[in-house]
Design an enzyme around this catalytic site. Structure first.
Site, PDB file in Angstrom:
ATOM      1  N   LYS A 128       5.579   2.161  -2.853  1.00  0.00           N
ATOM      2  CA  LYS A 128       5.153   3.830  -3.445  1.00  0.00           C
ATOM      3  C   LYS A 128       5.682   3.513  -4.357  1.00  0.00           C
ATOM      4  CE  LYS A 128       4.873   7.675  -1.298  1.00  0.00           C
ATOM      5  NZ  LYS A 128       4.139   8.126  -0.183  1.00  0.00           N
ATOM      6  N   LYS A 139       0.773  -1.196  -0.236  1.00  0.00           N
ATOM      7  CA  LYS A 139       0.093   0.280   0.020  1.00  0.00           C
ATOM      8  C   LYS A 139       1.217   1.173  -0.319  1.00  0.00           C
ATOM      9  CE  LYS A 139      -4.344   2.010   0.328  1.00  0.00           C
ATOM     10  NZ  LYS A 139      -3.980   3.087  -0.908  1.00  0.00           N
ATOM     11  N   SER A 151      -7.891   5.025   4.011  1.00  0.00           N
ATOM     12  CA  SER A 151      -7.737   4.302   2.842  1.00  0.00           C
ATOM     13  C   SER A 151      -7.699   3.249   3.266  1.00  0.00           C
ATOM     14  CB  SER A 151      -6.246   4.499   2.084  1.00  0.00           C
ATOM     15  OG  SER A 151      -5.712   5.384   1.177  1.00  0.00           O
ATOM     16  N   THR A 180      -5.514  13.136   5.557  1.00  0.00           N
ATOM     17  CA  THR A 180      -4.497  13.070   6.118  1.00  0.00           C
ATOM     18  C   THR A 180      -3.997  14.671   6.575  1.00  0.00           C
ATOM     19  OG1 THR A 180      -4.018  11.870   4.336  1.00  0.00           O
ATOM     20  CG2 THR A 180      -1.656  13.218   5.415  1.00  0.00           C
TER      21      THR A 180
HETATM   22  P1  NAD Z   1       0.261  18.477  -3.129  1.00  0.00           P
HETATM   23  O1  NAD Z   1       1.172  17.768  -4.557  1.00  0.00           O
HETATM   24  O2  NAD Z   1      -0.825  18.288  -2.738  1.00  0.00           O
HETATM   25  O3  NAD Z   1       0.786  19.400  -2.877  1.00  0.00           O
HETATM   26  C1  NAD Z   1       2.198  19.590  -2.382  1.00  0.00           C
HETATM   27  C2  NAD Z   1       2.500  21.252  -1.841  1.00  0.00           C
HETATM   28  O4  NAD Z   1       3.976  20.902  -1.543  1.00  0.00           O
HETATM   29  C3  NAD Z   1       1.917  21.932  -2.940  1.00  0.00           C
HETATM   30  O5  NAD Z   1       1.467  23.458  -2.174  1.00  0.00           O
HETATM   31  C4  NAD Z   1       2.716  23.231  -3.013  1.00  0.00           C
HETATM   32  O6  NAD Z   1       3.480  24.085  -3.890  1.00  0.00           O
HETATM   33  C5  NAD Z   1       4.268  22.951  -2.203  1.00  0.00           C
HETATM   34  N1  NAD Z   1       5.393  22.423  -2.845  1.00  0.00           N
HETATM   35  C6  NAD Z   1       6.401  21.839  -3.758  1.00  0.00           C
HETATM   36  N2  NAD Z   1       7.731  22.349  -3.714  1.00  0.00           N
HETATM   37  C7  NAD Z   1       7.736  22.805  -2.445  1.00  0.00           C
HETATM   38  C8  NAD Z   1       8.682  23.847  -2.607  1.00  0.00           C
HETATM   39  N3  NAD Z   1      10.173  23.006  -3.167  1.00  0.00           N
HETATM   40  N4  NAD Z   1       9.159  24.421  -1.612  1.00  0.00           N
HETATM   41  C9  NAD Z   1       7.940  24.666  -0.544  1.00  0.00           C
HETATM   42  N5  NAD Z   1       6.004  24.707  -1.768  1.00  0.00           N
HETATM   43  C10 NAD Z   1       6.805  22.982  -2.156  1.00  0.00           C
HETATM   44  O7  NAD Z   1       1.409  16.587  -2.331  1.00  0.00           O
HETATM   45  P2  NAD Z   1       0.198  16.502  -0.964  1.00  0.00           P
HETATM   46  O8  NAD Z   1      -0.247  14.915  -1.330  1.00  0.00           O
HETATM   47  O9  NAD Z   1      -0.488  17.516  -0.146  1.00  0.00           O
HETATM   48  O10 NAD Z   1       1.677  16.163  -0.237  1.00  0.00           O
HETATM   49  C11 NAD Z   1       2.468  16.538   0.336  1.00  0.00           C
HETATM   50  C12 NAD Z   1       3.651  16.201   1.654  1.00  0.00           C
HETATM   51  O11 NAD Z   1       2.651  15.039   2.315  1.00  0.00           O
HETATM   52  C13 NAD Z   1       4.504  14.782   0.707  1.00  0.00           C
HETATM   53  O12 NAD Z   1       5.599  14.846   1.371  1.00  0.00           O
HETATM   54  C14 NAD Z   1       3.418  13.739   0.970  1.00  0.00           C
HETATM   55  O13 NAD Z   1       4.107  12.319   0.163  1.00  0.00           O
HETATM   56  C15 NAD Z   1       3.250  13.689   1.995  1.00  0.00           C
HETATM   57  N6  NAD Z   1       1.386  13.224   3.020  1.00  0.00           N
HETATM   58  C16 NAD Z   1       0.556  12.883   1.641  1.00  0.00           C
HETATM   59  C17 NAD Z   1      -0.435  12.001   1.820  1.00  0.00           C
HETATM   60  C18 NAD Z   1      -1.571  11.953   1.101  1.00  0.00           C
HETATM   61  O14 NAD Z   1      -2.590  11.553   1.515  1.00  0.00           O
HETATM   62  N7  NAD Z   1      -1.603  12.628   0.481  1.00  0.00           N
HETATM   63  C19 NAD Z   1      -0.606  11.075   2.894  1.00  0.00           C
HETATM   64  C20 NAD Z   1       0.903  11.084   4.180  1.00  0.00           C
HETATM   65  C21 NAD Z   1       1.693  11.899   3.234  1.00  0.00           C
END
Ligand code: NAD
Length: 417
Positions: free
Chosen positions: A103, A67, A350, A191
């Site tokens: 992943k 997953k 999930s 999340t």
């Molecule tokens: P997303 O693509 O929805 O959002 C990412 C955000 O980060 C955006 O606002 C983008 O502008 C910003 N960003 C990207 N590069 C950047 C930089 N260099 N400097 C500053 N800001 C930057 O992604 P998400 O799903 O919100 O995921 C964000 C983090 O959370 C990741 O590390 C991901 O692995 C982790 N995560 C996500 C989930 C989920 O359910 N989506 C679950 C667990 C962990």
């Protein structure tokens, strides 16, 4: 070796020692079970064909089907995905879910492509993966650069390329779908809400009134924006948000609903209510009570750890703090709620989506969020208590708990043949 993978392996090695994990299990878990790389062609709107590189790392499945999310980002690489897949194995184990860890991702920038190109890239990627994913084998979900829409296309492609007789029972091949298509209520916010639920537990333990506190958030995507919404509903003030464009700072609090609409329309913080953006350094040195990194990994290194002026960092992102920064934060008395705990709300919900898909059931949102709260707060307290008992950081305690759980399953099952 990618920095994230190196950081994860370092903590993993330490935690294996403290948890007394035997050499065999340590060796098995140090490498993923399967590493898949696919190169696939996609037709662009111009008619030109472009080749894309996609990855799926299946780290471990002793606890259940693999997953973990799919990331669409220009920095995606094999080692990064290996580190993230290992985190998923640990995250699922810590949350006591019957899932292993995986992943994946495709190396490209979604901002460079139209909606129809995104759809073709997604569908071709799923086709290239073939039977390497499936509702009882490996179940992807959204991550950076992917969305509920991406999951809908993935599910549709998988169903349409499977035998027609079994199609209707395969919806659980991905989670994080939109609700109409078979997703669950509560997954979008899971999340971000989960991160804040952990902060709420921390606040209770520290007599901290969140409505009087200030927050700064890096990233205003799926995780950051929902964390901000929950904080807003608790009366807390988000005073700064950072993304690629810079840092938005409003000392009396950022209006979260307006910012969400602005980002939906414009895609970045630029031009929000006529505010000048500050720098990245301004963000990491800003005085506030709590920081939530919710963008990329490796954002808080030694420099950022030294300049941080917060009391608590709750990791919405995976691997935002590197090992050296972790040590500096600890020395400076800045508390950290680690990623595999703080951002586990996504995979927890999930799991609920997968259960609903298996029984064609639809749960009410309040039921989903209540169950999320039970599970994540339980994990929070297990980690907290273990960190005190063993006198280790919450991060190490979280790894130890997750590894011990996996170790027990290996011991009871034995290793084939
Ligand atoms: P997303 O693509 O929805 O959002 C990412 C955000 O980060 C955006 O606002 C983008 O502008 C910003 N960003 C990207 N590069 C950047 C930089 N260099 N400097 C500053 N800001 C930057 O992604 P998400 O799903 O919100 O995921 C964000 C983090 O959370 C990741 O590390 C991901 O692995 C982790 N995560 C996500 C989930 C989920 O359910 N989506 C679950 C667990 C962990």
């Amino acid at each position: 070796m990618d920095k994230l993978f190196k950081n994860v392996i370092n903590i993993f090695n330490e935690a294996c020692k403290t948890a007394d994990i035997g050499k065999t299990i340590h060796t098995i878990l140090k490498q993923p079970k399967n590493e898949l790389i696919v190169n696939f062609p996609v037709r662009m709107d111009s008619g030109e064909m472009k080749l894309f590189k996609g990855y799926r790392i299946q780290h471990n499945n002793i606890l259940g089907p693999y997953k973990g999310g799919f990331r669409f980002h220009p920095q995606v690489n094999l080692d990064e995905v290996k580190g993230l897949a290992m985190l998923m194995t640990l995250k699922c184990s810590l949350a006591d879910l019957p899932f292993g860890g995986a992943k994946g991702g495709v190396k490209f920038n979604p901002k460079d492509h139209s909606e129809s190109e995104m759809e073709r890239i997604t569908r071709r990627f799923v086709h290239a993966l073939g039977n390497n994913i499936g509702p009882n084998f490996d179940i992807p979900a959204p991550d950076m650069g992917t969305s509920a829409q991406t999951m809908n296309w993935m599910m549709d492609t998988y169903l349409n390329t499977s035998g027609s007789l079994e199609r209707q029972c395969l919806k659980g091949v991905v989670t994080g779908k939109s609700v109409k298509v078979g997703g669950t209520k509560g997954r979008a916010q899971a999340t971000g809400y989960g991160v804040v639920m952990c902060i709420e537990e921390w606040a209770k333990q520290h007599n901290y009134d969140l409505s009087q506190k200030t927050f700064i958030i890096q990233g205003f995507g799926k995780v950051g924006s929902w964390a901000a919404k929950r904080l807003d509903s608790l009366g807390a003030k988000v005073i700064a948000v950072n993304d690629c464009a810079g840092t938005l700072y409003m000392k009396d609090g950022i209006p979260i609903r307006q910012l969400t609409e602005h980002i939906q329309n414009k895609g970045s913080l630029e031009d929000f209510m006529g505010q000048e953006l500050l720098s990245r350094e301004d963000f990491f040195s800003m005085k506030a009570d709590v920081m939530i990194p919710a963008a990329l990994e490796n954002q808080i290194g030694e420099e950022e750890a030294r300049m941080a002026q917060v009391e608590l960092i709750a990791e919405g992102a995976n691997g935002p703090i590197n090992n050296k920064a972790d040590a500096i934060l600890e020395e400076r008395g800045i508390a950290v709620i680690p990623d595999i705990l703080a951002n586990s709300g996504g995979v927890i919900v999930s799991y609920f989506e997968w259960l609903q898909n298996r029984s064609n059931d639809y749960w009410h949102e309040h039921h989903v969020l209540e169950k999320l709260h039970d599970k994540i707060t339980q994990a929070y307290h297990i980690v907290h208590d273990l960190s005190i008992e063993l006198n280790v950081s919450k991060r190490e305690a979280a790894y130890i708990r997750a590894l011990k759980n996996i170790d027990e399953v290996y011991t009871e099952r034995g290793i084939f043949p």
